[in-house]
Design an enzyme around this catalytic site. Structure first.
Site, short mmCIF file in Angstrom:
data_model
loop_
_atom_site.label_atom_id
_atom_site.label_comp_id
_atom_site.label_asym_id
_atom_site.label_seq_id
_atom_site.Cartn_x
_atom_site.Cartn_y
_atom_site.Cartn_z
N ARG A 114 0.81 -1.22 0.00
CA ARG A 114 0.00 0.00 0.00
C ARG A 114 0.85 1.28 0.00
O ARG A 114 0.36 2.35 0.38
CB ARG A 114 -0.93 0.01 1.21
CG ARG A 114 -2.06 -1.02 1.16
CD ARG A 114 -3.16 -0.68 2.15
NE ARG A 114 -4.19 -1.70 2.21
CZ ARG A 114 -5.23 -1.74 1.39
NH1 ARG A 114 -5.37 -0.84 0.45
NH2 ARG A 114 -6.14 -2.70 1.51
N LYS A 117 -9.18 -2.38 -9.95
CA LYS A 117 -9.27 -3.51 -9.02
C LYS A 117 -9.88 -3.07 -7.70
O LYS A 117 -9.60 -1.96 -7.26
CB LYS A 117 -7.84 -4.03 -8.76
CG LYS A 117 -7.70 -4.99 -7.63
CD LYS A 117 -6.68 -4.57 -6.58
CE LYS A 117 -7.11 -3.43 -5.71
NZ LYS A 117 -6.30 -3.22 -4.50
N ASP A 144 -14.21 -4.01 -3.16
CA ASP A 144 -15.19 -3.10 -2.58
C ASP A 144 -16.26 -2.66 -3.58
O ASP A 144 -17.32 -2.19 -3.19
CB ASP A 144 -14.51 -1.84 -2.02
CG ASP A 144 -13.48 -2.18 -0.96
OD1 ASP A 144 -13.46 -3.33 -0.48
OD2 ASP A 144 -12.67 -1.30 -0.62
P1 FBP Z 1 -8.41 -1.91 -1.81
O1 FBP Z 1 -9.23 -0.67 -1.65
O2 FBP Z 1 -6.97 -1.67 -1.86
O3 FBP Z 1 -8.89 -2.75 -2.95
O4 FBP Z 1 -8.64 -2.81 -0.51
C1 FBP Z 1 -9.89 -3.19 -0.13
C2 FBP Z 1 -9.96 -3.83 1.22
O5 FBP Z 1 -10.15 -5.22 1.09
C3 FBP Z 1 -11.09 -3.21 2.06
O6 FBP Z 1 -12.32 -3.85 1.79
C4 FBP Z 1 -10.60 -3.38 3.45
O7 FBP Z 1 -11.12 -2.40 4.31
C5 FBP Z 1 -9.11 -3.20 3.32
O8 FBP Z 1 -8.78 -3.62 2.00
C6 FBP Z 1 -8.33 -4.00 4.33
O9 FBP Z 1 -6.99 -3.65 4.22
P2 FBP Z 1 -5.78 -4.58 4.65
O10 FBP Z 1 -5.59 -5.59 3.57
O11 FBP Z 1 -4.63 -3.63 4.68
O12 FBP Z 1 -6.12 -5.19 5.94
#
Ligand code: FBP
Length: 559
Positions: free
Chosen positions: A146, A203, A206
């Site tokens: 990230r 991608k 959500d």
């Molecule tokens: P993206 O927005 O990067 O696609 O991630 C979505 C998600 O799965 C969300 O639904 C969730 O809140 C978050 O990632 C969780 O993040 P992590 O993988 O850092 O725990």
């Protein structure tokens, strides 16, 4: 040698279907340009920030128009943000198009997300490596991360890596935040006349990266089918044992697209929709009262069981919470640089926060159980988002419903039994083996990204449309990233970001749910979707989400 399950082996042999024109091969793709575009909001600020890539036209690929120049192109690819089923197929599609165009082209994969390109950590893909990941879930082919690409130093490092590998284009596979990164990088590289292109791919499980041009983000289809299977199984368990209320928090960050799709597929007794909570200015108390009311009514009908779906981001949409969290975010942006605060005990942190919050916000914060307070203080992600996956809203609601029921019991208004189970479904679905829809869509997105590269485009999102039709009728092209951007507050500052698509309360998907929810609350209308089907008739295996079907039906009626 890795061990593969029988299904895994079968899926490696699946031949994903390519979108319309792309199925004729990369050499047959021709390009035409539409009208110039503008940003969705805050046009002047976005234009100023993205001077060199702002306002470009929409791109369509078809069999008449200009031929793509099959020049030699080396490409680097990054998986960014949370995992979503189908990411491996985006890379496979990109690889196949690149090699079909010219076998001397090279595809590099940067390891561990955007930090891989900054640190120059990469692998070069070959047939054997790609073949072992085709149609599989996960992002383990190169890993994800990230890291936010935004500083001059990061861009300089990125350029250095690209130059050292003779890379002509970078493909960033990510959600709204990652594609914001893609746009910033495209702008920086163009302003410096490097000739290096940047293409994004939509991608996220959500489902909130969609707009007038992007119909669905990849991964949403498979993830919601996976959660629907699990919720259906729980409904059947609830209906068999008849002794538990299951509170299930579903991933999806801010938007409730995941919750809504799963609700339509499984018809549970309660589904909360964050966007509705905000629009109707529902307080936490009124939400808890609504749940309590359904629990009591069902109990009066002899049903001391049920299933409730809670969207992951709910807490940020409850008006008093939203105001408090926004105030809290500004305070934390300063306090996180103060080592005395960082090293303080939780109790001391709560005291400091309560002193700094405006008085109304301080009393909201103070009313929360310590568990939730601690979760609200956790680090924001690198893009400034509250990590809603770590906030146990389902447990908060359970506790508050219990308190309500106790009171009602004391008043002689409730005589049932409330026994609860809390669940959180999120990570269970993000790496599932992609459904046929996601396998085909992702392969097309990757293949199409290479067509955009051959067309010389930069600052574009790979776009495949007409997705409720069979793949041979899908349409391919590109959308300028600046078209989707607006300004939002992150880490206490206004930043350009891709606008998130939230659930539209006047849209056909919410309307369908709204028309049925009362019936689903009191009766047991549970639907058990079962596991994703990969083999069999197309109407069972290739069909996509109810959300997309309802949206496209409405769009067709409006046209
Ligand atoms: P993206 O927005 O990067 O696609 O991630 C979505 C998600 O799965 C969300 O639904 C969730 O809140 C978050 O990632 C969780 O993040 P992590 O993988 O850092 O725990």
């Amino acid at each position: 040698m890795r061990d593969f399950s029988p299904l895994h082996k079968e899926r490696l042999n699946y031949k994903p279907k390519l979108a319309g024109i792309l199925s004729k091969g990369i050499n047959s793709v021709k390009v035409s340009l539409g009208e110039n575009t503008t940003a969705v909001k805050d046009k002047e600020e976005i234009k100023e920030l993205f001077r060199d890539v702002y306002g470009q036209p929409i791109v369509s690929f078809n069999d008449n128009g200009e031929t793509l120049n099959q020049t030699k192109k080396n490409v680097g690819v990054i998986l960014s943000g949370g995992q979503a089923p189908g990411g491996h197929n985006v890379i496979a599609g990109l690889y196949d198009a690149l090699k079909q165009s010219n076998p001397a082209n090279k595809l590099y994969g940067f390891l561990g997300g955007p930090s891989g390109i900054i640190e120059g950590k990469y692998i070069e893909f070959d047939d054997k490596y790609i073949d072992s990941y085709r149609n599989t879930g996960g992002f383990d082919i190169i890993g994800s991360g990230r890291t936010k690409l935004e500083t001059e130093e990061q861009f300089e490092q990125t350029l250095k890596t690209c130059k050292s590998l003779d890379i002509d284009a970078v493909v960033i596979i990510g959600g709204d935040d990652s594609n914001t990164n893609a746009c910033m990088l495209a702008q920086w590289l163009k302003a410096k006349n490097t000739g290096i292109q940047v293409i994004g791919c939509p991608k996220t499980i959500d489902g909130d990266l969609k707009n007038s041009q992007i119909e669905i983000s990849f991964g949403f289809d498979t993830a919601t089918k996976t959660y629907s299977e699990l919720v259906g199984n729980i409904e059947r368990d609830a209906n068999s044992a008849k002794k538990y209320w299951h509170f299930i928090k579903l991933m999806g960050r801010s938007a409730t697209h995941v919750g809504l799709e799963v609700a339509l597929q499984t018809q549970p007794n309660i589904t909360l929709i964050s966007e509705e909570v905000e629009a109707k200015k529902q307080s936490l108390k009124s939400i808890v009262d609504y749940i309590t009311d359904v629990v009591v009514k069902r109990s009066n009908a002899g049903k001391n069981f049920g299933v409730a779906l809670i969207p992951e981001g709910l807490i940020e949409f409850i008006p008093e919470m939203k105001t408090m969290i926004s105030n809290l975010n500004d305070i934390l942006a300063v306090l996180e640089k103060d080592s005395a605060f960082v090293n303080a005990s939780n109790e001391d942190k709560y005291r400091t926060i309560e002193q700094k919050l405006d008085s109304a916000n301080a009393s909201v914060f103070n009313s929360l159980p310590d568990l939730i307070k601690a979760q609200l203080l956790m680090d924001r992600d690198p893009h400034g988002n509250v990590q809603v996956s770590k906030i146990e809203t389902e447990k908060l609601l359970i506790e508050m419903v219990k308190t309500n029921l106790k009171k009602l019991k004391a008043e002689g208004k409730y005589n049932g039994k409330f026994s609860e189970q809390a669940h959180f479904f999120g990570y269970e679905g993000r790496c599932a083996a992609p459904s046929n829809f996601d396998a085909d869509y992702c392969y097309s997105l990757g293949y199409n990204a290479f067509a955009l590269i051959l067309g010389g485009f930069t600052g574009y999102l790979s776009c495949i449309k007409n997705l409720t039709e069979p793949a041979n009728k899908w349409m391919a092209g590109g959308v300028p990233l600046t078209m989707m951007m607006n300004m939002e507050k992150r880490h206490g500052k206004m930043k350009p970001v891709i606008q998130k698509a939230l659930v539209e309360l006047d849209g056909p998907v919410f309307k369908e749910f709204e028309a049925n929810r009362e019936k689903w609350a009191l009766n047991d209308c549970y639907v058990y979707p079962g596991a994703i089907q990969y083999f069999g008739p197309s109407e069972v295996c290739d069909v996509t989400t109810i959300t997309l079907q309802l949206e496209q039906k409405k769009a067709a009626l409006t046209c």
